[in-house]
Design a protein around this motif. Structure first.
Motif, short mmCIF file in Angstrom:
data_model
loop_
_atom_site.label_atom_id
_atom_site.label_comp_id
_atom_site.label_asym_id
_atom_site.label_seq_id
_atom_site.Cartn_x
_atom_site.Cartn_y
_atom_site.Cartn_z
N LEU A 1 49.15 42.34 30.93
CA LEU A 1 48.64 41.28 31.78
C LEU A 1 47.21 40.91 31.42
N GLY A 2 46.40 41.91 31.11
CA GLY A 2 45.02 41.65 30.73
C GLY A 2 44.93 40.76 29.50
N GLU A 3 45.74 41.04 28.49
CA GLU A 3 45.76 40.22 27.28
C GLU A 3 46.19 38.80 27.61
N LYS A 4 47.18 38.66 28.51
CA LYS A 4 47.64 37.33 28.88
C LYS A 4 46.52 36.50 29.49
N MET A 5 45.77 37.12 30.41
CA MET A 5 44.70 36.38 31.08
C MET A 5 43.53 36.13 30.14
N LYS A 6 43.18 37.13 29.33
CA LYS A 6 42.08 36.96 28.38
C LYS A 6 42.38 35.81 27.42
N TYR B 1 44.28 37.96 43.60
CA TYR B 1 45.22 36.84 43.51
C TYR B 1 44.63 35.67 42.73
N LEU B 2 43.33 35.72 42.43
CA LEU B 2 42.64 34.63 41.75
C LEU B 2 41.46 35.19 41.00
N ILE B 3 41.23 34.68 39.81
CA ILE B 3 40.01 35.00 39.08
C ILE B 3 39.56 33.75 38.34
N GLY B 4 38.27 33.46 38.40
CA GLY B 4 37.73 32.29 37.75
C GLY B 4 36.48 32.63 36.95
N LEU B 5 36.28 31.93 35.85
CA LEU B 5 35.12 32.15 34.98
C LEU B 5 34.52 30.81 34.56
N ASN B 6 33.21 30.80 34.29
CA ASN B 6 32.60 29.62 33.71
C ASN B 6 32.14 29.87 32.28
N LYS B 7 32.47 31.05 31.75
CA LYS B 7 32.26 31.36 30.34
C LYS B 7 33.13 32.56 29.98
N PRO B 8 33.50 32.70 28.71
CA PRO B 8 34.40 33.81 28.32
C PRO B 8 33.78 35.17 28.63
N ASN B 9 34.65 36.10 29.06
CA ASN B 9 34.22 37.48 29.32
C ASN B 9 35.43 38.40 29.11
N PRO B 10 35.80 38.63 27.86
CA PRO B 10 37.02 39.41 27.57
C PRO B 10 36.99 40.83 28.09
N LYS B 11 35.80 41.41 28.30
CA LYS B 11 35.71 42.79 28.77
C LYS B 11 36.31 42.97 30.16
N LEU B 12 36.37 41.88 30.94
CA LEU B 12 36.92 41.96 32.30
C LEU B 12 38.39 42.37 32.30
N PHE B 13 39.06 42.21 31.17
CA PHE B 13 40.50 42.43 31.13
C PHE B 13 40.88 43.62 30.26
N GLU B 14 39.89 44.41 29.89
CA GLU B 14 40.13 45.58 29.06
C GLU B 14 40.03 46.87 29.89
N ASN B 15 40.90 47.82 29.57
CA ASN B 15 40.90 49.15 30.23
C ASN B 15 41.03 49.03 31.75
N ILE B 16 41.96 48.21 32.20
CA ILE B 16 42.26 48.03 33.62
C ILE B 16 43.63 48.63 33.91
N ASP B 17 43.74 49.37 34.99
CA ASP B 17 45.03 49.94 35.39
C ASP B 17 45.83 48.90 36.16
N TRP B 18 46.42 47.97 35.41
CA TRP B 18 47.15 46.86 36.03
C TRP B 18 48.29 47.37 36.91
N GLY B 19 48.45 46.73 38.05
CA GLY B 19 49.50 47.12 38.99
C GLY B 19 49.10 48.21 39.94
N SER B 20 47.85 48.69 39.83
CA SER B 20 47.39 49.76 40.71
C SER B 20 46.36 49.22 41.71
N GLU B 21 45.98 50.07 42.66
CA GLU B 21 44.99 49.70 43.66
C GLU B 21 43.57 49.73 43.11
N LYS B 22 43.43 50.07 41.81
CA LYS B 22 42.11 50.18 41.19
C LYS B 22 41.65 48.88 40.53
N VAL B 23 42.54 47.91 40.43
CA VAL B 23 42.27 46.72 39.62
C VAL B 23 40.99 46.00 40.02
#
Length: 427
Positions: A89-94, A146-168
């Motif tokens: 999912l992180g790769e998809k959003m990045k 449920y929503l994330i927005g950016l005004n410039k690229p920030n690929p680190k936001l989507f790296e090393n995230i436990d997708w699907g968990s309460e830690k996201v």
């Protein structure tokens, strides 16, 4: 709600899944079955698309499952579609953000299709936040977003995230200092997350001038059915209601009788009783569900406001809200809502020709909590304009007094409808 309508530097990307039974909302299948789970996915996606369209901001859909032709047949060929090709999912959003920024957009918001409480005004607020913050996030109650927005690229936001968990959420915000959090909402992942269905019951009698507007508003809610119970209209009320695709049932005249009949055919867990000349607040369905759950009420109602302007309007609104909020004595034109089970426990509306709302509230007060929402429901001021604010207020008090004194309710109704005082012989 069209603050960014003229801007072409903003983009909304919707992540969704083609609703194939057995592959959509799989966690819900044990509770509601594969077909119902897929239908829920379909309904939520269609609702999110309708909210995005209201913003007037350009959007595209990133889909998974099905084909582009399937998506076009479902949601229309005028929308830009692209398939989600990455597993993570992180790769998809990045990648979605990178594609958007390379295309020339400077403010991009990604939303899912699992949050029907997300509405157009909140999406616009997200873009407004990006004017001052590099990142905006809509936190979900399960610890994700449920929503994330950016005004410039920030690929680190989507790296090393436990997708699907309460830690996201926490893992994400730990990677950025300049961010804005929106209102916390609920993603639909488990059975308990599904918004309770609301049945809106509207009794009518010759309301062709009002019925279209109120139905258009009720149709904008999520997981809502509208039931018009007509008491024998001789105008186009029934035709206009049918043309808008709602359920119409005929009944003998009498507000209590009509509303009770509507309840009998309703399929919702929550009931909203609405006058046909009412104007609902934005996001009224979310407001009802939140009020019933958060305040743990038996019977809820909206704050009172009159649509038209006339002398004495502010005084009437102030007095009505004091009576309703402080003394817990609302009237039916404030939009009663209640769980269907509780409605039947109270014995339905009493079969009386007038003041069924007062009798119902009196019984509800003795059985549970009555609470007002934070939003206003507008009602027509036609009666005050017809008879004058002072006279109408006086006659309303006479109606209450005559009922207290035990006068015949049919006589009181006749006097009320003709603008006369029920305490004296009606001529």
């Amino acid at each position: 709600m069209t603050l960014f309508a003229e801007q072409n530097d903003s983009l909304i990307i919707i992540f969704t899944r083609y609703p194939v039974p057995g592959k959509a909302k799989t966690r819900l299948i044990p509770k509601i079955g594969a077909i119902n789970a897929a239908n829920l996915q379909k309904m939520m996606t269609e609702f999110v698309v309708s909210q995005v369209k209201k913003t007037k901001i350009p959007f595209k859909i990133k889909y998974f499952g099905g084909t582009k032709a399937d998506m076009e047949n479902w949601l229309g060929s005028s929308i830009e579609y692209s398939e989600q090709v990455d597993n993570d999912l992180g790769e998809k959003m990045k990648n979605a953000f990178e594609e958007g920024f390379k295309s020339g957009f400077s403010k991009i918001v990604i939303i899912g299709s699992d949050c029907p409480d997300l509405r157009a005004d909140l999406i616009l607020k997200a873009f407004q936040s990006l004017e001052k913050n590099n990142c905006v996030i809509g936190p979900a109650k399960d610890g994700g977003y449920y929503l994330i927005g950016l005004n410039k690229p920030n690929p680190k936001l989507f790296e090393n995230i436990d997708w699907g968990s309460e830690k996201v959420l926490n893992q994400t915000i730990s990677k950025i200092k300049d961010y804005k959090l929106l209102k916390e909402l609920n993603d639909v992942d488990e059975f308990e997350d599904i918004p309770k269905k609301i049945s809106v019951i509207i009794p009518t009698l010759n309301e062709e001038d009002n019925i279209e507007k109120v139905i258009q508003q009720t149709n904008e809610g999520f997981n809502v059915e509208t039931i018009v119970v007509d008491g024998g209209s001789s105008d186009n009320t029934v035709k206009k209601a049918l043309d808008l695709g709602v359920i119409v049932v005929k009944s003998k005249p009498g507000r209590a009788l009509q509303m009770n009949k509507g309840v009998k055919i309703s399929t919702g867990e929550i009931l909203l009783f609405l006058h046909s000349d009412s104007v609902l607040p934005d996001n009224w369905d979310v407001c009802i569900r939140e009020t019933i759950v958060k305040k743990q009420v038996l019977l809820g109602f909206f704050k009172f406001k009159i649509s038209e302007d006339f002398t004495g309007k502010k005084i009437i609104e102030f007095g009505t809200n004091i009576r309703a909020n402080l003394f817990k004595k609302p009237y039916g034109d404030q939009g009663f809502f209640i769980r269907k089970n509780d409605f039947f426990k109270l014995g339905s509306f009493p079969d009386v020709p007038i003041m069924e709302d007062l009798f119902f509230v009196k019984k509800a007060k003795s059985c549970g909590k009555i609470a007002c929402t934070d939003e206003y429901l507008q009602t027509s001021g036609r009666r005050w304009k017809k008879y004058g604010a002072l006279k109408t207020t006086y006659l309303n008090q006479c109606v209450l007094l005559s009922a207290f004194l035990g006068y015949d309710l049919n006589r009181i109704k006749d006097a009320y409808l003709s603008g006369k005082n029920p305490l004296f012989p009606i001529r």
